[in-house]
Motif scaffolding. Structure first.
Motif, PDB file in Angstrom:
ATOM      1  N   SER A  45       0.833  -1.188   0.000  1.00 14.46           N
ATOM      2  CA  SER A  45       0.000   0.000   0.000  1.00 14.46           C
ATOM      3  C   SER A  45       0.872   1.243   0.000  1.00 14.46           C
ATOM      4  N   THR A  46       0.342   2.326  -0.516  1.00 13.31           N
ATOM      5  CA  THR A  46       1.099   3.578  -0.542  1.00 13.31           C
ATOM      6  C   THR A  46       1.363   4.086   0.883  1.00 13.31           C
ATOM      7  N   ARG A  47       0.463   3.780   1.802  1.00  8.83           N
ATOM      8  CA  ARG A  47       0.671   4.205   3.193  1.00  8.83           C
ATOM      9  C   ARG A  47       1.894   3.521   3.794  1.00  8.83           C
ATOM     10  N   ASP A  48       2.015   2.212   3.560  1.00  9.87           N
ATOM     11  CA  ASP A  48       3.180   1.476   4.070  1.00  9.87           C
ATOM     12  C   ASP A  48       4.470   1.956   3.411  1.00  9.87           C
ATOM     13  N   LEU A  49       4.393   2.214   2.115  1.00  8.87           N
ATOM     14  CA  LEU A  49       5.583   2.664   1.386  1.00  8.87           C
ATOM     15  C   LEU A  49       6.042   4.030   1.878  1.00  8.87           C
ATOM     16  N   ALA A  50       5.094   4.924   2.129  1.00  5.64           N
ATOM     17  CA  ALA A  50       5.452   6.250   2.636  1.00  5.64           C
ATOM     18  C   ALA A  50       6.115   6.139   4.006  1.00  5.64           C
ATOM     19  N   ARG A  51       5.606   5.212   4.847  1.00  6.01           N
ATOM     20  CA  ARG A  51       6.169   5.034   6.184  1.00  6.01           C
ATOM     21  C   ARG A  51       7.586   4.458   6.123  1.00  6.01           C
ATOM     22  N   ASP A  52       7.806   3.479   5.229  1.00  5.73           N
ATOM     23  CA  ASP A  52       9.096   2.794   5.185  1.00  5.73           C
ATOM     24  C   ASP A  52      10.126   3.480   4.295  1.00  5.73           C
ATOM     25  N   LEU A  53       9.665   4.110   3.198  1.00  3.10           N
ATOM     26  CA  LEU A  53      10.604   4.645   2.208  1.00  3.10           C
ATOM     27  C   LEU A  53      10.558   6.159   2.067  1.00  3.10           C
ATOM     28  N   GLY A  54       9.549   6.788   2.645  1.00  5.25           N
ATOM     29  CA  GLY A  54       9.469   8.235   2.566  1.00  5.25           C
ATOM     30  C   GLY A  54       8.266   8.694   1.754  1.00  5.25           C
ATOM     31  N   PRO A  55       7.883   9.984   1.883  1.00  2.00           N
ATOM     32  CA  PRO A  55       6.679  10.509   1.231  1.00  2.00           C
ATOM     33  C   PRO A  55       6.731  10.471  -0.293  1.00  2.00           C
ATOM     34  N   ALA A  56       7.911  10.413  -0.895  1.00  2.00           N
ATOM     35  CA  ALA A  56       8.028  10.368  -2.357  1.00  2.00           C
ATOM     36  C   ALA A  56       7.401   9.105  -2.933  1.00  2.00           C
ATOM     37  N   TYR A  57       7.211   8.078  -2.090  1.00  2.00           N
ATOM     38  CA  TYR A  57       6.657   6.811  -2.568  1.00  2.00           C
ATOM     39  C   TYR A  57       5.156   6.694  -2.309  1.00  2.00           C
ATOM     40  N   GLU A  58       4.559   7.752  -1.794  1.00  2.00           N
ATOM     41  CA  GLU A  58       3.115   7.733  -1.565  1.00  2.00           C
ATOM     42  C   GLU A  58       2.396   8.318  -2.786  1.00  2.00           C
ATOM     43  N   ARG A  59       2.564   7.656  -3.921  1.00  2.00           N
ATOM     44  CA  ARG A  59       1.931   8.135  -5.154  1.00  2.00           C
ATOM     45  C   ARG A  59       1.660   6.971  -6.093  1.00  2.00           C
ATOM     46  N   GLU A  60       0.920   7.245  -7.133  1.00  2.00           N
ATOM     47  CA  GLU A  60       0.539   6.227  -8.107  1.00  2.00           C
ATOM     48  C   GLU A  60       1.758   5.789  -8.923  1.00  2.00           C
ATOM     49  N   VAL A  61       1.735   4.531  -9.341  1.00  3.16           N
ATOM     50  CA  VAL A  61       2.763   4.065 -10.278  1.00  3.16           C
ATOM     51  C   VAL A  61       2.464   4.613 -11.670  1.00  3.16           C
ATOM     52  N   VAL A  62       1.180   4.620 -12.053  1.00  2.00           N
ATOM     53  CA  VAL A  62       0.729   5.269 -13.287  1.00  2.00           C
ATOM     54  C   VAL A  62      -0.530   6.060 -12.950  1.00  2.00           C
ATOM     55  N   HIS A  63      -0.494   7.362 -13.158  1.00  3.49           N
ATOM     56  CA  HIS A  63      -1.660   8.197 -12.873  1.00  3.49           C
ATOM     57  C   HIS A  63      -2.704   8.025 -13.962  1.00  3.49           C
ATOM     58  N   ARG A  64      -3.963   8.121 -13.600  1.00  3.93           N
ATOM     59  CA  ARG A  64      -5.028   7.914 -14.577  1.00  3.93           C
ATOM     60  C   ARG A  64      -5.007   8.935 -15.710  1.00  3.93           C
ATOM     61  N   ASP A  65      -4.444  10.124 -15.469  1.00  4.75           N
ATOM     62  CA  ASP A  65      -4.341  11.125 -16.540  1.00  4.75           C
ATOM     63  C   ASP A  65      -3.251  10.769 -17.546  1.00  4.75           C
ATOM     64  N   ASP A  66      -2.394   9.825 -17.193  1.00 11.91           N
ATOM     65  CA  ASP A  66      -1.312   9.391 -18.075  1.00 11.91           C
ATOM     66  C   ASP A  66      -1.526   7.955 -18.542  1.00 11.91           C
ATOM     67  N   LEU A  67      -2.789   7.572 -18.703  1.00 16.20           N
ATOM     68  CA  LEU A  67      -3.112   6.167 -18.958  1.00 16.20           C
ATOM     69  C   LEU A  67      -4.198   6.082 -20.019  1.00 16.20           C
ATOM     70  N   VAL A  68      -4.025   5.176 -20.968  1.00 19.63           N
ATOM     71  CA  VAL A  68      -5.028   4.964 -22.007  1.00 19.63           C
ATOM     72  C   VAL A  68      -5.409   3.482 -22.017  1.00 19.63           C
ATOM     73  N   ILE A  69      -6.696   3.218 -22.093  1.00 21.14           N
ATOM     74  CA  ILE A  69      -7.188   1.838 -22.116  1.00 21.14           C
ATOM     75  C   ILE A  69      -7.104   1.302 -23.542  1.00 21.14           C
ATOM     76  N   LEU A  70      -6.529   0.125 -23.706  1.00 19.55           N
ATOM     77  CA  LEU A  70      -6.391  -0.496 -25.018  1.00 19.55           C
ATOM     78  C   LEU A  70      -7.512  -1.495 -25.291  1.00 19.55           C
ATOM     79  N   HIS A  71      -7.901  -2.242 -24.278  1.00 25.45           N
ATOM     80  CA  HIS A  71      -8.944  -3.263 -24.435  1.00 25.45           C
ATOM     81  C   HIS A  71      -9.910  -3.166 -23.271  1.00 25.45           C
ATOM     82  N   PRO A  72     -11.046  -2.496 -23.458  1.00 22.09           N
ATOM     83  CA  PRO A  72     -12.025  -2.379 -22.372  1.00 22.09           C
ATOM     84  C   PRO A  72     -12.526  -3.749 -21.943  1.00 22.09           C
TER      85      PRO A  72
END
Length: 375
Positions: free
Chosen positions: A348-375
């Motif tokens: 979870s992003t909460r665990d990652l922020a606690r263990d690795l710092g606030p820079a890791y409390e974010r999406e791996v791919v944001h929905r604004d940077d994502l396109v669906i290929l096969h609905p």
């Protein structure tokens, strides 16, 4: 006049694509008469500025062959880049001279896929092209063959033209070929008929398409033009496919070539580029819950939903998002380097922020940077 052709005549911002075979001689050099003939048509279509023209022009590599003593288009990338370096200047100089007969300036715009899939680069490309048009200049767009590598190439200028039409919010795309439209068979053989209109995939069932041009100077054939037309039409842009010799008729809305009607609406700007112009540098395998969240609910991809990672990529690169069966369901711009992701898997992003710092409390791919290929 039909409604379809009325869309052509009412178009104000038009992207016109011309291929190498329509600009060069059999020997491979630029044919000044052919260039002038095309410019005559475009200048007339532009009128006194009532319409705006963006020209996507192939021909840089072909123009550089003769000066470098090359008999044909080289297959290796290094010599293609060398030919493009020599030929691009010749091509734009020829256009500048030809358009100057009408008191018009040209502006050269060279693009790679990297320039157009990344958010800031995309905005810069749009602003440049829009400002050139506002200032009464004719942008001449080409792929930046001099520096493009296999990983960041559009592959053909037909697809580039469709994406540029979307980028500049064009009202019409005109694809000029050495054939006067799409036919239901080999146009050189008796019995083949021109297909006047295409309104969707069903209209192309059973249609056979050829490959590269006869002179071997270009990279695309009818297949790439139809694919480009499909991309543009799906983005809400009608398309006219005709020959360079009938460009004037096509731009005037006369019954020539093949008209591709709109099949969709305009989508979010960069997503079309991400879907059709980017080359994934790696892949992320999603668990079933993450697939449903990303594809059905259109959410961002979080670390907890990732089961595996492969490939070597950096933050900002395009990656495929796959289901557990290996099918690519989406494509997006990743926020982490490949080497960082294994430590994030399933957490979870909460665990990652606690263990690795606030820079890791974010999406791996944001929905604004994502396109669906096969609905």
């Amino acid at each position: 006049m039909t409604v379809a052709r009325q869309h052509v005549t009412e178009a104000r911002r038009i992207v016109v694509k011309v291929g190498s075979s329509s600009l060069t001689s059999a020997a491979g050099g630029l044919d000044a008469d052919r260039v002038d003939a095309l410019v005559d048509v475009l200048a007339k279509a532009r009128g006194g500025g009532e319409k705006e023209i963006v020209l996507v022009s192939s021909g840089a590599i072909a123009a550089g062959l003769a000066p470098l003593g090359l008999a044909r288009r080289p297959r290796d990338l290094a010599r293609q880049q060398a030919a493009a370096s020599v030929g691009q200047g010749l091509l734009v100089a020829r256009y500048a001279s030809s358009f100057s007969r009408y008191g018009l300036r040209v502006g050269q715009v060279l693009l790679t896929t990297d320039d157009t899939s990344r958010r800031s680069h995309y905005r810069n490309a749009y602003r440049t092209l829009d400002q050139l048009l506002t200032m009464g200049t004719v942008p001449v767009v080409n792929e930046n063959d001099t520096v493009a590598t296999e990983e960041i190439r559009f592959g053909d200028n037909d697809r580039l033209a469709a994406l540029v039409a979307h980028l500049v919010r064009a009202d019409l795309l005109v694809l000029l070929s050495d054939v006067d439209g799409l036919y239901d068979g080999d146009p050189s053989k008796p019995g083949s008929s021109r297909i006047a209109r295409v309104d969707g995939p069903a209209d192309l069932v059973g249609v056979s398409m050829g490959s590269a041009g006869k002179a071997g100077l270009g990279t695309g054939g009818m297949v790439t033009k139809v694919e480009a037309a499909r991309i543009a039409a799906a983005a809400g842009i009608p398309v006219v496919l005709t020959s360079a010799g009938r460009a004037g008729d096509g731009l005037a809305g006369r019954d020539t070539g093949t008209y591709f009607g709109r099949t969709g609406r305009r989508s979010a700007d960069r997503l079309l580029w991400l879907a059709h112009a980017s080359t994934p540098q790696g892949a992320l395998t999603l668990d079933d819950g993450a697939v449903r969240a990303v594809v059905e609910r259109r959410t961002s991809l979080l670390p907890a939903g990732i089961a595996a990672v492969e490939g070597e990529f950096s933050a900002g690169d395009p990656v495929e998002l796959r289901d557990t069966a290996g099918r690519a369901v989406a494509r997006g711009l990743v926020n982490f380097d490949a080497k960082e992701i294994p430590q994030l898997l399933g957490r979870s992003t909460r665990d990652l922020a606690r263990d690795l710092g606030p820079a890791y409390e974010r999406e791996v791919v944001h929905r604004d940077d994502l396109v669906i290929l096969h609905p």
